[in-house]
Design an enzyme around this catalytic site. Structure first.
Site, PDB file in Angstrom:
ATOM      1  N   LYS A   1      35.691  60.019   0.574  1.00 47.67           N
ATOM      2  CA  LYS A   1      35.954  61.057  -0.581  1.00 47.67           C
ATOM      3  C   LYS A   1      34.630  61.834  -0.608  1.00 47.67           C
ATOM      4  O   LYS A   1      34.689  62.901  -0.518  1.00 47.67           O
ATOM      5  CB  LYS A   1      35.956  60.515  -1.798  1.00 47.67           C
ATOM      6  CG  LYS A   1      36.035  61.214  -3.067  1.00 47.67           C
ATOM      7  CD  LYS A   1      36.276  60.330  -4.408  1.00 47.67           C
ATOM      8  CE  LYS A   1      35.028  59.913  -4.872  1.00 47.67           C
ATOM      9  NZ  LYS A   1      34.109  60.376  -5.494  1.00 47.67           N
ATOM     10  N   ASN A   2      33.290  61.036  -0.446  1.00 49.13           N
ATOM     11  CA  ASN A   2      31.918  61.817  -0.869  1.00 49.13           C
ATOM     12  C   ASN A   2      31.647  62.301   0.546  1.00 49.13           C
ATOM     13  O   ASN A   2      30.394  62.868   0.192  1.00 49.13           O
ATOM     14  CB  ASN A   2      31.176  60.627  -1.553  1.00 49.13           C
ATOM     15  CG  ASN A   2      31.636  60.167  -2.527  1.00 49.13           C
ATOM     16  OD1 ASN A   2      32.353  60.600  -3.353  1.00 49.13           O
ATOM     17  ND2 ASN A   2      30.525  59.084  -3.130  1.00 49.13           N
TER      18      ASN A   2
ATOM     19  N   ARG B   1      23.954  62.173 -15.637  1.00 50.18           N
ATOM     20  CA  ARG B   1      24.085  63.143 -14.332  1.00 50.18           C
ATOM     21  C   ARG B   1      23.442  64.533 -14.342  1.00 50.18           C
ATOM     22  O   ARG B   1      24.072  65.421 -14.554  1.00 50.18           O
ATOM     23  CB  ARG B   1      25.842  63.316 -14.269  1.00 50.18           C
ATOM     24  CG  ARG B   1      26.282  61.811 -14.390  1.00 50.18           C
ATOM     25  CD  ARG B   1      26.236  60.955 -13.304  1.00 50.18           C
ATOM     26  NE  ARG B   1      26.394  61.427 -11.928  1.00 50.18           N
ATOM     27  CZ  ARG B   1      27.589  61.028 -11.150  1.00 50.18           C
ATOM     28  NH1 ARG B   1      28.704  60.535 -11.729  1.00 50.18           N
ATOM     29  NH2 ARG B   1      27.507  61.371 -10.341  1.00 50.18           N
TER      30      ARG B   1
ATOM     31  N   ARG C   1      41.192  59.008  -8.749  1.00 49.94           N
ATOM     32  CA  ARG C   1      40.117  59.889  -8.138  1.00 49.94           C
ATOM     33  C   ARG C   1      39.652  59.443  -6.914  1.00 49.94           C
ATOM     34  O   ARG C   1      39.441  60.305  -6.172  1.00 49.94           O
ATOM     35  CB  ARG C   1      39.296  60.193  -9.240  1.00 49.94           C
ATOM     36  CG  ARG C   1      39.380  60.690 -10.434  1.00 49.94           C
ATOM     37  CD  ARG C   1      38.499  60.958 -11.489  1.00 49.94           C
ATOM     38  NE  ARG C   1      37.443  61.701 -10.434  1.00 49.94           N
ATOM     39  CZ  ARG C   1      35.903  61.761 -11.029  1.00 49.94           C
ATOM     40  NH1 ARG C   1      35.722  61.411 -12.053  1.00 49.94           N
ATOM     41  NH2 ARG C   1      35.094  62.626 -10.144  1.00 49.94           N
TER      42      ARG C   1
ATOM     43  N   ASP D   1      27.672  52.329  -6.011  1.00 45.74           N
ATOM     44  CA  ASP D   1      29.218  52.276  -6.036  1.00 45.74           C
ATOM     45  C   ASP D   1      29.962  51.220  -5.738  1.00 45.74           C
ATOM     46  O   ASP D   1      31.091  50.869  -5.695  1.00 45.74           O
ATOM     47  CB  ASP D   1      29.580  53.594  -5.109  1.00 45.74           C
ATOM     48  CG  ASP D   1      29.343  54.947  -5.576  1.00 45.74           C
ATOM     49  OD1 ASP D   1      29.337  55.851  -4.795  1.00 45.74           O
ATOM     50  OD2 ASP D   1      28.867  55.049  -6.640  1.00 45.74           O
TER      51      ASP D   1
ATOM     52  N   CYS E   1      29.084  61.674 -17.479  1.00 48.21           N
ATOM     53  CA  CYS E   1      30.075  60.625 -17.626  1.00 48.21           C
ATOM     54  C   CYS E   1      29.799  59.168 -17.950  1.00 48.21           C
ATOM     55  O   CYS E   1      28.583  59.111 -18.479  1.00 48.21           O
ATOM     56  CB  CYS E   1      30.738  60.856 -15.981  1.00 48.21           C
ATOM     57  SG  CYS E   1      29.786  59.919 -14.959  1.00 48.21           S
TER      58      CYS E   1
HETATM   59  C1  EPZ Z   1      26.873  60.692  -5.263  1.00 48.67           C
HETATM   60  O1  EPZ Z   1      26.521  61.447  -6.589  1.00 48.67           O
HETATM   61  C2  EPZ Z   1      28.193  60.194  -5.201  1.00 48.67           C
HETATM   62  N1  EPZ Z   1      29.197  61.254  -5.439  1.00 48.67           N
HETATM   63  C3  EPZ Z   1      28.308  59.209  -6.575  1.00 48.67           C
HETATM   64  O2  EPZ Z   1      29.615  58.414  -6.023  1.00 48.67           O
HETATM   65  C4  EPZ Z   1      27.008  57.974  -6.157  1.00 48.67           C
HETATM   66  O3  EPZ Z   1      27.199  57.088  -7.069  1.00 48.67           O
HETATM   67  C5  EPZ Z   1      25.753  58.832  -6.054  1.00 48.67           C
HETATM   68  O4  EPZ Z   1      25.603  59.761  -5.121  1.00 48.67           O
HETATM   69  C6  EPZ Z   1      24.596  57.933  -5.786  1.00 48.67           C
HETATM   70  O5  EPZ Z   1      24.863  57.351  -4.474  1.00 48.67           O
HETATM   71  C7  EPZ Z   1      29.480  62.082  -4.394  1.00 48.67           C
HETATM   72  O6  EPZ Z   1      28.841  62.117  -3.300  1.00 48.67           O
HETATM   73  C8  EPZ Z   1      30.325  63.259  -4.982  1.00 48.67           C
HETATM   74  P1  EPZ Z   1      22.761  61.467  -7.061  1.00 48.67           P
HETATM   75  P2  EPZ Z   1      25.431  62.507  -6.787  1.00 48.67           P
HETATM   76  O7  EPZ Z   1      22.459  62.966  -7.299  1.00 48.67           O
HETATM   77  O8  EPZ Z   1      24.920  63.010  -5.791  1.00 48.67           O
HETATM   78  C9  EPZ Z   1      19.592  61.348 -10.641  1.00 48.67           C
HETATM   79  C10 EPZ Z   1      31.592  57.735  -6.580  1.00 48.67           C
HETATM   80  O9  EPZ Z   1      31.903  56.558  -7.148  1.00 48.67           O
HETATM   81  N2  EPZ Z   1      19.586  62.970 -10.643  1.00 48.67           N
HETATM   82  O10 EPZ Z   1      22.698  60.825  -5.696  1.00 48.67           O
HETATM   83  O11 EPZ Z   1      25.714  63.109  -8.163  1.00 48.67           O
HETATM   84  C11 EPZ Z   1      21.086  60.799 -10.991  1.00 48.67           C
HETATM   85  O12 EPZ Z   1      21.189  60.782 -12.531  1.00 48.67           O
HETATM   86  C12 EPZ Z   1      30.491  58.438  -7.031  1.00 48.67           C
HETATM   87  O13 EPZ Z   1      32.139  58.176  -5.775  1.00 48.67           O
HETATM   88  C13 EPZ Z   1      18.764  63.749 -11.347  1.00 48.67           C
HETATM   89  O14 EPZ Z   1      17.634  62.664 -11.917  1.00 48.67           O
HETATM   90  O15 EPZ Z   1      24.297  61.204  -7.470  1.00 48.67           O
HETATM   91  C14 EPZ Z   1      20.770  59.384 -10.530  1.00 48.67           C
HETATM   92  O16 EPZ Z   1      20.236  58.521 -11.482  1.00 48.67           O
HETATM   93  C15 EPZ Z   1      30.088  58.015  -8.341  1.00 48.67           C
HETATM   94  N3  EPZ Z   1      18.721  64.750 -11.140  1.00 48.67           N
HETATM   95  C16 EPZ Z   1      20.413  59.247  -9.146  1.00 48.67           C
HETATM   96  O17 EPZ Z   1      19.492  60.823  -9.351  1.00 48.67           O
HETATM   97  C17 EPZ Z   1      19.703  65.480 -10.302  1.00 48.67           C
HETATM   98  O18 EPZ Z   1      19.557  66.818 -10.285  1.00 48.67           O
HETATM   99  C18 EPZ Z   1      21.211  59.572  -8.038  1.00 48.67           C
HETATM  100  O19 EPZ Z   1      22.152  60.520  -8.338  1.00 48.67           O
HETATM  101  C19 EPZ Z   1      20.420  64.749  -9.739  1.00 48.67           C
HETATM  102  C20 EPZ Z   1      20.644  63.516  -9.675  1.00 48.67           C
END
Ligand code: EPZ
Length: 423
Positions: A22-23, A122, A400, A308, A117
């Protein structure tokens, strides 16, 4: 709204084919906005989130055709629109991945600010940092990110945040940079396999990206990208979920169509937790639930243990012969499933970003509620092991991210039925 009705204590046995990631599929779909030529994606899972992204691409002037369930053909009808509306983005945060491609090729983007969420606030500050570095003018108003720049300019940047790299942030900036003038270097890039998969597809479209999969990615801007036919990688999180299913039910599950190389750390952790894992080839492994031992694990960016899979691991170690400690370093609030597991008799104490799980001899079935797709999967695993009947509510979360989840579990012998929630 549906629920799962599960009768537990059945060891799962048989073979399951892992679906496409998915990702990986979601950013690959967004990348189609970078060309006016057809993009054909294979091994795309049949999921709610994919259908949401199809709706968004359609809104943005693409014609998307689903061929034999797992192939998408994406063709351009018009390239005038540049807005990702709130009523689509609120359904799926990953919609933010259209920001980079829209800005990179159409010169402007108006993307609804994705909300938080249940796993955390996020933020998208790192996405915005990257777009500004490339020369975009960003105005946040009325809950939308308004980005404009007739031609982005390559530059060097660091995308590390306080919780480490951002997967979608890295992918968004990479997609914005492929058509920029000059070279972009992203330091502090996410190393997830899905980032490397996206870069490989973009390079097949004519981009010039190197270093993807490491923390430093270099993108040499090119004039245009052409169409592509591409197959996504397998879903490593679905694979880890079925490894945990074997572990928690004491069963034996053969996983096919997976990518063992992407599962090194989950294999290491689940083996320590008592699952016997036999690698048959680079796409096939057997997971046997022998015993359940306590573990100490921190969730961290790839290649370490993924956030995850945290809920699925927690569900399993509620039955361990000892005390486990799970630290959530990516999404510190990602423990809503702990209280639901305690309703089944688990002994879990959450203190901030750390959960202490004291193993108990047995879980008992109860009515419990999914809060996000991975928590939902963890609760299903607990129901599969618990004595008696478990009802998992709000399983739209699971729809989802897990393709045909109950069918795959039933084929392994699980007693699981989908029912209307009000029944
Ligand atoms: C991706 O989300 C995945 N989703 C998530 O999977 C996964 O949990 C996550 O990466 C971490 O591995 C998809 O790829 C569609 P991040 P993403 O930006 O990219 C912080 C699932 O279950 N952050 O890597 O949105 C954030 O709050 C989903 O399939 C900032 O601070 O996550 C987190 O603490 C859930 N500022 C950390 O970084 C930003 O601008 C990592 O988040 C962006 C993120």
């Amino acid at each position: 709204m549906d629920k799962y009705v599960i009768h537990g204590e059945i060891p799962l046995k048989g073979t399951v084919a892992i679906s496409g990631a998915k990702n990986s599929s979601l950013p690959l779909m967004a990348a189609s906005l970078l060309t006016d030529e057809p993009v054909i994606l294979h091994n795309v899972p049949d999921l709610m989130d994919i259908r949401t992204m199809i709706a968004l691409l359609t809104y943005l002037g693409k014609k998307v055709t689903i061929e034999d369930t797992h192939t998408l053909r994406i063709e351009e009808v018009s390239s005038q629109s540049y807005e990702a509306p709130y009523d689509i983005v609120r359904k799926m945060r990953a919609s933010i991945a259209v920001l980079g491609p829209l800005l990179g090729r159409r010169g402007r983007a108006r993307v609804s600010f994705p909300g938080g969420c249940t796993i955390g606030p996020r933020p998208v500050d790192l996405h915005i940092r990257g777009m500004k570095a490339l020369g975009a003018e960003i105005v946040i108003e009325e809950g939308y990110i308004n980005a404009t720049c007739p031609k982005l300019k390559g530059t060097s940047m660091n995308l590390l945040g306080s919780f480490g790299p951002s997967v979608l942030g890295t992918e968004n900036v990479m997609m914005a940079a492929v058509l920029a003038e000059g070279t972009t270097v992203i330091e502090g890039a996410a190393c997830e396999p899905e980032v490397a998969d996206l870069a490989q597809c973009l390079n097949k479209m004519g981009a010039k990206i190197s270093g993807a999969g490491t923390s430093v990615i270099t993108i040499e801007g090119v004039e245009r990208l052409h169409g592509v036919e591409y197959t996504t990688i397998p879903d490593r999180i679905e694979a880890g979920t079925f490894i945990a299913a074997a572990g928690i039910t004491g069963g034996e599950i053969t996983l096919t169509n997976t990518c063992v190389a992407h599962l090194a750390e989950p294999i290491e952790v689940f083996s320590k937790a008592g699952v016997e894992i036999e690698i048959l080839s680079h796409t096939t492994l057997v997971a046997r639930g022998k015993t359940i031992r306590p573990v100490e694990v921190e969730t961290k960016p790839y290649p370490f243990f993924p956030t995850d899979l945290q809920a699925q691991l927690m569900a399993m170690v509620t039955l361990a012969d000892g005390i486990s400690i799970i630290s959530e370093k990516i999404f510190p609030d990602r423990f809503l499933h702990a209280a639901e597991l305690c309703r089944m008799g688990a002994d879990i104490h959450v203190d901030g970003a750390v959960a202490v799980v004291k193993g108990v001899p047995r879980l008992s079935g109860a009515s419990i509620m999914a809060s996000d797709l991975r928590a939902g999967a963890g609760l299903v695993l607990a129901g599969l092991a618990a004595k008696g009947k478990t009802e998992v509510l709000r399983i739209y979360h699971i729809d989802r991210g897990y393709e045909h989840f109950e069918e795959k579990l039933r084929a392994l012998g699980a007693d699981i039925q989908r029912r209307p929630q009000e029944e």
